[in-house]
Structures are given as C-alpha cells and as structure tokens.
Scaffold this motif. Structure first.
Motif, mmCIF file in Angstrom:
data_model
loop_
_atom_site.group_PDB
_atom_site.id
_atom_site.type_symbol
_atom_site.label_atom_id
_atom_site.label_comp_id
_atom_site.label_asym_id
_atom_site.label_seq_id
_atom_site.Cartn_x
_atom_site.Cartn_y
_atom_site.Cartn_z
ATOM 1 N N ASN A 192 0.552 10.362 -22.796
ATOM 2 C CA ASN A 192 -0.553 10.468 -21.844
ATOM 3 C C ASN A 192 -0.975 9.077 -21.356
ATOM 4 O OD1 ASN A 192 -2.721 11.285 -20.339
ATOM 5 N ND2 ASN A 192 -3.946 11.991 -22.052
ATOM 6 N N GLN A 193 -1.051 8.132 -22.277
ATOM 7 C CA GLN A 193 -1.445 6.774 -21.905
ATOM 8 C C GLN A 193 -0.396 6.138 -20.991
ATOM 9 O OE1 GLN A 193 -4.421 5.349 -22.547
ATOM 10 N NE2 GLN A 193 -3.734 3.748 -21.177
ATOM 11 N N ARG A 194 0.863 6.352 -21.269
ATOM 12 C CA ARG A 194 1.928 5.793 -20.422
ATOM 13 C C ARG A 194 1.886 6.392 -19.025
ATOM 14 N NH1 ARG A 194 7.419 5.087 -23.989
ATOM 15 N NH2 ARG A 194 6.514 3.767 -25.606
ATOM 16 N N VAL A 195 1.634 7.695 -18.929
ATOM 17 C CA VAL A 195 1.535 8.340 -17.618
ATOM 18 C C VAL A 195 0.368 7.757 -16.838
ATOM 19 C CG1 VAL A 195 1.017 10.525 -16.468
ATOM 20 C CG2 VAL A 195 2.688 10.464 -18.309
ATOM 21 N N ARG A 196 -0.756 7.568 -17.502
ATOM 22 C CA ARG A 196 -1.921 6.976 -16.825
ATOM 23 C C ARG A 196 -1.618 5.572 -16.331
ATOM 24 N NH1 ARG A 196 -7.132 8.685 -20.540
ATOM 25 N NH2 ARG A 196 -6.920 10.920 -20.209
ATOM 26 N N ASP A 197 -0.910 4.783 -17.167
ATOM 27 C CA ASP A 197 -0.546 3.425 -16.758
ATOM 28 C C ASP A 197 0.368 3.450 -15.535
ATOM 29 O OD1 ASP A 197 -2.053 2.474 -18.862
ATOM 30 O OD2 ASP A 197 -0.326 2.097 -20.175
ATOM 31 N N LEU A 198 1.348 4.347 -15.532
ATOM 32 C CA LEU A 198 2.258 4.450 -14.389
ATOM 33 C C LEU A 198 1.525 4.915 -13.136
ATOM 34 C CD1 LEU A 198 5.434 5.983 -16.069
ATOM 35 C CD2 LEU A 198 5.173 3.684 -15.115
ATOM 36 N N GLN A 199 0.607 5.839 -13.289
ATOM 37 C CA GLN A 199 -0.165 6.294 -12.133
ATOM 38 C C GLN A 199 -1.026 5.166 -11.580
ATOM 39 O OE1 GLN A 199 -2.240 9.701 -13.679
ATOM 40 N NE2 GLN A 199 -0.648 11.132 -12.999
ATOM 41 N N ALA A 200 -1.605 4.368 -12.473
ATOM 42 C CA ALA A 200 -2.424 3.247 -12.028
ATOM 43 C C ALA A 200 -1.570 2.222 -11.291
ATOM 44 C CB ALA A 200 -3.126 2.611 -13.213
ATOM 45 N N LYS A 201 -0.360 1.963 -11.771
ATOM 46 C CA LYS A 201 0.534 1.014 -11.111
ATOM 47 C C LYS A 201 0.963 1.530 -9.747
ATOM 48 C CE LYS A 201 2.442 -1.196 -15.202
ATOM 49 N NZ LYS A 201 3.634 -1.421 -16.028
ATOM 50 N N SER A 202 1.229 2.834 -9.646
ATOM 51 C CA SER A 202 1.682 3.384 -8.370
ATOM 52 C C SER A 202 0.566 3.373 -7.343
ATOM 53 C CB SER A 202 2.241 4.800 -8.549
ATOM 54 O OG SER A 202 1.212 5.688 -8.879
ATOM 55 N N THR A 203 -0.681 3.593 -7.765
ATOM 56 C CA THR A 203 -1.786 3.528 -6.810
ATOM 57 C C THR A 203 -2.062 2.090 -6.405
ATOM 58 O OG1 THR A 203 -3.394 3.517 -8.608
ATOM 59 C CG2 THR A 203 -2.878 5.654 -7.619
ATOM 60 N N ASP A 204 -1.823 1.140 -7.310
ATOM 61 C CA ASP A 204 -1.985 -0.271 -6.942
ATOM 62 C C ASP A 204 -0.962 -0.694 -5.906
ATOM 63 O OD1 ASP A 204 -4.095 -0.516 -8.680
ATOM 64 O OD2 ASP A 204 -2.939 -1.479 -10.283
ATOM 65 N N LYS A 205 0.282 -0.214 -6.025
ATOM 66 C CA LYS A 205 1.325 -0.552 -5.056
ATOM 67 C C LYS A 205 1.042 0.082 -3.703
ATOM 68 C CE LYS A 205 5.100 -1.322 -8.298
ATOM 69 N NZ LYS A 205 6.405 -0.866 -8.753
ATOM 70 N N GLU A 206 0.497 1.286 -3.701
ATOM 71 C CA GLU A 206 0.173 1.964 -2.436
ATOM 72 C C GLU A 206 -0.961 1.271 -1.717
ATOM 73 O OE1 GLU A 206 -0.635 6.028 -3.368
ATOM 74 O OE2 GLU A 206 1.437 6.477 -3.912
ATOM 75 N N ASP A 207 -1.898 0.714 -2.462
ATOM 76 C CA ASP A 207 -3.049 0.046 -1.859
ATOM 77 C C ASP A 207 -2.664 -1.285 -1.248
ATOM 78 O OD1 ASP A 207 -4.670 2.130 -2.587
ATOM 79 O OD2 ASP A 207 -5.404 1.184 -4.415
ATOM 80 N N SER A 208 -1.606 -1.934 -1.758
ATOM 81 C CA SER A 208 -1.263 -3.263 -1.229
ATOM 82 C C SER A 208 -0.324 -3.215 -0.069
ATOM 83 C CB SER A 208 -0.612 -4.149 -2.264
ATOM 84 O OG SER A 208 -0.095 -3.581 -3.380
#
Length: 76
Positions: free
Chosen positions: A60-76
């Motif tokens: 669950n923690q790894r999925v959250r980390d990956l989701q956070a990284k993917s939203t950071d890439k979309e924002d930039s």
C-alpha cells in the motif's frame, strides 16, 4: 471405584500443580537464563496473519509513493 486409580490421578494433579507453581516462581524471579523461545510460537497464534498484513501495508505504501510520483510528473 478403584483406589489405585485415584492415587494415580492425585499424583498427576500434584505434579501439574507443583510444576505450575515452580514456573510462576521462576517467572517472578526473572528466569535469567531463559530465552522464552517456546512462548514466541504462542504469540504468533494470536495474530496468524501478521506477515500478510505487514506485506499488504508495505505494498500500500509503495502504491501511494508511485501515485505521488506520477502526479508530480503530470504537474510539471
């Protein structure tokens, strides 16, 4: 009723009570050399899915980390 069978039961009962009392005295004094490996297995019995729960929490923690990284890439 057979008196010899009653004596056997009484002797076994006395041995169990004596053993329990000695165990309690030893536990109260700290049992300096006792590791307690036997009782660790009973702790696992109270929570049989502990390993699986820890694995799911990590996933669950790894999925959250990956989701956070993917939203950071979309924002930039």
């Amino acid at each position: 009723m057979h008196p010899e069978k009653i004596w056997i039961v009484l002797i076994i009962l006395a041995a169990v009570l004596l053993g329990a009392n000695l165990l309690m005295i030893a536990a109260a004094r700290g049992m300096r050399g006792f590791k307690g490996d036997i009782f660790k297995n009973f702790g696992d019995a109270t929570n049989p899915w502990k390993k699986e729960d820890e694995g799911l929490r990590e996933l669950n923690q790894r999925v959250r980390d990956l989701q956070a990284k993917s939203t950071d890439k979309e924002d930039s």
